[in-house]
Design a protein around this motif. Structure first.
Motif, PDB file in Angstrom:
ATOM      1  N   LYS A   1       9.612   2.082   6.795  1.00  0.00           N
ATOM      2  CA  LYS A   1       8.847   1.937   5.561  1.00  0.00           C
ATOM      3  C   LYS A   1       9.768   1.974   4.353  1.00  0.00           C
ATOM      4  O   LYS A   1      10.821   2.600   4.370  1.00  0.00           O
ATOM      5  CB  LYS A   1       7.794   3.037   5.470  1.00  0.00           C
ATOM      6  N   LEU A   2       9.365   1.314   3.319  1.00  0.00           N
ATOM      7  CA  LEU A   2      10.122   1.241   2.079  1.00  0.00           C
ATOM      8  C   LEU A   2       9.770   2.445   1.216  1.00  0.00           C
ATOM      9  O   LEU A   2       8.588   2.784   1.074  1.00  0.00           O
ATOM     10  CB  LEU A   2       9.768  -0.059   1.347  1.00  0.00           C
ATOM     11  N   SER A   3      10.781   3.095   0.641  1.00  0.00           N
ATOM     12  CA  SER A   3      10.500   4.222  -0.245  1.00  0.00           C
ATOM     13  C   SER A   3      11.334   4.091  -1.509  1.00  0.00           C
ATOM     14  O   SER A   3      12.441   3.548  -1.492  1.00  0.00           O
ATOM     15  CB  SER A   3      10.781   5.551   0.450  1.00  0.00           C
ATOM     16  N   LYS A   4      10.772   4.589  -2.603  1.00  0.00           N
ATOM     17  CA  LYS A   4      11.451   4.586  -3.895  1.00  0.00           C
ATOM     18  C   LYS A   4      11.203   5.924  -4.563  1.00  0.00           C
ATOM     19  O   LYS A   4      10.181   6.565  -4.340  1.00  0.00           O
ATOM     20  CB  LYS A   4      10.942   3.457  -4.793  1.00  0.00           C
TER      21      LYS A   4
ATOM     22  N   THR B   1       0.846  -1.191   0.000  1.00  0.00           N
ATOM     23  CA  THR B   1       0.000   0.000   0.000  1.00  0.00           C
ATOM     24  C   THR B   1       0.884   1.246   0.000  1.00  0.00           C
ATOM     25  O   THR B   1       1.882   1.315   0.717  1.00  0.00           O
ATOM     26  CB  THR B   1      -0.892   0.021   1.262  1.00  0.00           C
ATOM     27  N   ILE B   2       0.510   2.236  -0.801  1.00  0.00           N
ATOM     28  CA  ILE B   2       1.235   3.504  -0.817  1.00  0.00           C
ATOM     29  C   ILE B   2       0.750   4.327   0.372  1.00  0.00           C
ATOM     30  O   ILE B   2      -0.442   4.638   0.480  1.00  0.00           O
ATOM     31  CB  ILE B   2       0.997   4.267  -2.129  1.00  0.00           C
ATOM     32  N   SER B   3       1.669   4.674   1.285  1.00  0.00           N
ATOM     33  CA  SER B   3       1.269   5.469   2.443  1.00  0.00           C
ATOM     34  C   SER B   3       1.491   6.966   2.219  1.00  0.00           C
ATOM     35  O   SER B   3       0.775   7.776   2.789  1.00  0.00           O
ATOM     36  CB  SER B   3       2.007   5.001   3.695  1.00  0.00           C
ATOM     37  N   GLU B   4       2.487   7.334   1.413  1.00  0.00           N
ATOM     38  CA  GLU B   4       2.757   8.748   1.126  1.00  0.00           C
ATOM     39  C   GLU B   4       3.317   8.864  -0.282  1.00  0.00           C
ATOM     40  O   GLU B   4       3.959   7.949  -0.782  1.00  0.00           O
ATOM     41  CB  GLU B   4       3.817   9.317   2.075  1.00  0.00           C
ATOM     42  N   ALA B   5       3.085  10.033  -0.871  1.00  0.00           N
ATOM     43  CA  ALA B   5       3.693  10.352  -2.161  1.00  0.00           C
ATOM     44  C   ALA B   5       4.100  11.821  -2.135  1.00  0.00           C
ATOM     45  O   ALA B   5       3.363  12.668  -1.637  1.00  0.00           O
ATOM     46  CB  ALA B   5       2.721  10.080  -3.297  1.00  0.00           C
ATOM     47  N   TRP B   6       5.292  12.103  -2.661  1.00  0.00           N
ATOM     48  CA  TRP B   6       5.835  13.460  -2.691  1.00  0.00           C
ATOM     49  C   TRP B   6       6.257  13.800  -4.110  1.00  0.00           C
ATOM     50  O   TRP B   6       6.696  12.940  -4.866  1.00  0.00           O
ATOM     51  CB  TRP B   6       7.040  13.574  -1.770  1.00  0.00           C
ATOM     52  N   GLN B   7       6.138  15.067  -4.458  1.00  0.00           N
ATOM     53  CA  GLN B   7       6.514  15.545  -5.782  1.00  0.00           C
ATOM     54  C   GLN B   7       7.365  16.799  -5.633  1.00  0.00           C
ATOM     55  O   GLN B   7       7.109  17.625  -4.769  1.00  0.00           O
ATOM     56  CB  GLN B   7       5.255  15.883  -6.582  1.00  0.00           C
ATOM     57  N   TRP B   8       8.384  16.945  -6.486  1.00  0.00           N
ATOM     58  CA  TRP B   8       9.188  18.174  -6.513  1.00  0.00           C
ATOM     59  C   TRP B   8       9.724  18.389  -7.916  1.00  0.00           C
ATOM     60  O   TRP B   8       9.861  17.454  -8.693  1.00  0.00           O
ATOM     61  CB  TRP B   8      10.309  18.143  -5.482  1.00  0.00           C
ATOM     62  N   ALA B   9       9.997  19.644  -8.200  1.00  0.00           N
ATOM     63  CA  ALA B   9      10.534  20.020  -9.498  1.00  0.00           C
ATOM     64  C   ALA B   9      12.053  19.958  -9.455  1.00  0.00           C
ATOM     65  O   ALA B   9      12.671  20.287  -8.450  1.00  0.00           O
ATOM     66  CB  ALA B   9      10.083  21.427  -9.876  1.00  0.00           C
TER      67      ALA B   9
ATOM     68  N   TYR C   1       9.795  16.703 -13.184  1.00  0.00           N
ATOM     69  CA  TYR C   1       9.348  16.371 -11.832  1.00  0.00           C
ATOM     70  C   TYR C   1       9.905  15.018 -11.410  1.00  0.00           C
ATOM     71  O   TYR C   1      10.095  14.124 -12.240  1.00  0.00           O
ATOM     72  CB  TYR C   1       7.817  16.331 -11.751  1.00  0.00           C
ATOM     73  N   GLN C   2      10.129  14.891 -10.117  1.00  0.00           N
ATOM     74  CA  GLN C   2      10.493  13.615  -9.523  1.00  0.00           C
ATOM     75  C   GLN C   2       9.516  13.318  -8.405  1.00  0.00           C
ATOM     76  O   GLN C   2       8.898  14.228  -7.846  1.00  0.00           O
ATOM     77  CB  GLN C   2      11.924  13.648  -8.990  1.00  0.00           C
ATOM     78  N   PHE C   3       9.396  12.039  -8.090  1.00  0.00           N
ATOM     79  CA  PHE C   3       8.420  11.593  -7.110  1.00  0.00           C
ATOM     80  C   PHE C   3       9.068  10.636  -6.127  1.00  0.00           C
ATOM     81  O   PHE C   3       9.891   9.807  -6.506  1.00  0.00           O
ATOM     82  CB  PHE C   3       7.255  10.885  -7.814  1.00  0.00           C
ATOM     83  N   LYS C   4       8.701  10.759  -4.864  1.00  0.00           N
ATOM     84  CA  LYS C   4       9.110   9.802  -3.839  1.00  0.00           C
ATOM     85  C   LYS C   4       7.836   9.134  -3.352  1.00  0.00           C
ATOM     86  O   LYS C   4       6.880   9.803  -2.951  1.00  0.00           O
ATOM     87  CB  LYS C   4       9.814  10.493  -2.675  1.00  0.00           C
ATOM     88  N   VAL C   5       7.835   7.811  -3.418  1.00  0.00           N
ATOM     89  CA  VAL C   5       6.670   7.042  -3.000  1.00  0.00           C
ATOM     90  C   VAL C   5       7.083   6.198  -1.800  1.00  0.00           C
ATOM     91  O   VAL C   5       8.084   5.477  -1.850  1.00  0.00           O
ATOM     92  CB  VAL C   5       6.162   6.146  -4.155  1.00  0.00           C
ATOM     93  N   VAL C   6       6.322   6.319  -0.716  1.00  0.00           N
ATOM     94  CA  VAL C   6       6.588   5.568   0.509  1.00  0.00           C
ATOM     95  C   VAL C   6       5.544   4.468   0.614  1.00  0.00           C
ATOM     96  O   VAL C   6       4.341   4.731   0.562  1.00  0.00           O
ATOM     97  CB  VAL C   6       6.545   6.491   1.751  1.00  0.00           C
ATOM     98  N   PHE C   7       6.032   3.238   0.742  1.00  0.00           N
ATOM     99  CA  PHE C   7       5.163   2.067   0.802  1.00  0.00           C
ATOM    100  C   PHE C   7       5.093   1.541   2.224  1.00  0.00           C
ATOM    101  O   PHE C   7       6.092   1.516   2.937  1.00  0.00           O
ATOM    102  CB  PHE C   7       5.706   0.960  -0.111  1.00  0.00           C
ATOM    103  N   ASP C   8       3.910   1.097   2.635  1.00  0.00           N
ATOM    104  CA  ASP C   8       3.716   0.494   3.945  1.00  0.00           C
ATOM    105  C   ASP C   8       3.981  -0.997   3.804  1.00  0.00           C
ATOM    106  O   ASP C   8       3.176  -1.734   3.237  1.00  0.00           O
ATOM    107  CB  ASP C   8       2.299   0.751   4.446  1.00  0.00           C
TER     108      ASP C   8
END
Length: 104
Positions: A90-93, A63-71, A77-84
């Motif tokens: 937590k695992l993040s990519k 499950t995706i617990s958080e998602a972040w976006q930045w320029a 844009y790049q994205f950081k996705v934190v998985f539960d």
């Protein structure tokens, strides 16, 4: 002569007793980078990123617990996705806007 020595001694002791001034100048670049990072809803991730997550066996069932976006400075844009993953750590990519995983 005594007055000039006394004046010099007073000036030197005043310089020696002066309190140091702390440098409170902060880099505006670091502030801009922090302010540009925005938390987004997982549904707002671009389709290529969602597809990359669905095709990645290591995270597709999580499950995706958080998602972040930045320029980036290049204008993308790049994205950081934190998985539960069920643990405290937590695992993040990170992904670019084309869905390619960014390895650090």
């Amino acid at each position: 002569m005594k007055k000039s020595i006394l004046i010099a001694a007073v000036l030197m002791s005043g310089v020696a007793m002066a309190a140091p001034v702390a440098n409170t100048n902060f880099s505006p670049i670091a502030t801009e980078i922090q302010e540009a990072k925005v938390k987004i809803e997982p549904d707002a991730l671009p389709e290529p990123v969602k597809t990359a997550i669905a095709n990645d066996a290591s995270v597709s069932s999580l499950t995706i617990s958080e998602a972040w976006q930045w320029a980036t400075p290049e204008g993308t844009y790049q994205f950081k996705v934190v998985f539960d993953n069920g643990t405290e750590d937590k695992l993040s990519k990170k992904y670019d806007q084309e869905g390619n995983e960014i390895k650090e």
